[in-house]
Design an enzyme around this catalytic site. Structure first.
Site: not given
Ligand code: SAM
Length: 208
Positions: A63, A65, A101, A163
């Protein structure tokens, strides 16, 4: 005689990832993850999120961002996030986090964030295997989907942040993004861990 205290070093958060300046800063500033400083650097350089903006945050958990984007938009804007995992931090009333997802969107989720965003930001990352090619391919799949979602929902002139783990298809992805935005920048924030292959592709001004 004074007793000398033993120096205790903190255990790594994740294998190979020692707590650093950004982790401590995030804790002090009450953000749930150090990744907030990546978006902060992007914002300081490119000013993509304005007051009153409607923002879609893909991969929003835990959370950071979401919170930072909500500060930038203020209460006259709105931030919607989506992630496989729930967000447990308290959000302001103009921010919400949905669980889902991005690779298998249900009609309900499609409806919940249908259109009219001035920025779509994606910090999505796959669960990593340590095998660079596999991780880069999974990251690319998420990035392609993030671009599809963005192109369907961004208003003309809107911005895209994504990213990506750099791999063999990185250049092809950048070319794909270039086809839809007036300018495309590649940016590696200082706050990215040095050993990480992650980098941000930034699409500025969605073409009509
Ligand atoms: C690096 S973290 C994000 C951190 C976030 N931007 C923050 O500042 O708190 C990457 C996120 O991508 C999510 N993610 C990966 N594959 C996903 C998908 N298919 N659908 C939705 N979210 C996904 C993961 O669950 C993870 O929480």
């Amino acid at each position: 005689m004074a007793v000398k205290k033993a120096k205790i070093s903190r255990p790594p958060k994740k294998k190979g990832q020692w707590e650093d300046h950004y982790t401590r800063k995030a804790r002090d500033e009450k953000y749930p993850a150090r990744s907030v400083y990546k978006l902060q650097e992007i914002q300081r350089k490119f000013t993509l999120i304005k007051k009153g903006a409607k923002v879609l945050d893909l991969g929003c958990s835990p959370g950071s961002w979401l919170l930072y984007a909500a500060e930038l938009t203020g209460g006259s804007g709105h931030v919607t996030g989506i992630d496989l995992k729930p967000v447990t931090v308290k959000l302001p009333s103009h921010a919400e986090a949905l669980v889902g997802d991005i690779l298998a969107l249900t009609p309900e989720l499609e409806e919940a964030f249908s259109s009219g965003f001035s920025a779509v930001i994606s910090d999505m990352a796959p669960a990593t295997t340590g095998m660079k090619d596999v991780d880069a391919a999974r990251s690319l799949e998420l990035c392609e989907m993030a671009l599809t979602v963005a192109l369907e929902r961004l208003t003309p002139g809107g911005h895209f942040v994504c990213k990506i783990f750099q791999g063999g298809d990185f250049d092809a992805y950048v070319t794909h993004v270039k086809g839809h935005f007036r300018q495309v920048k590649i940016f590696k924030p200082e706050s990215c861990r040095k050993q990480s292959k992650e980098i941000y592709v930034i699409g500025i001004g969605r073409k009509e």
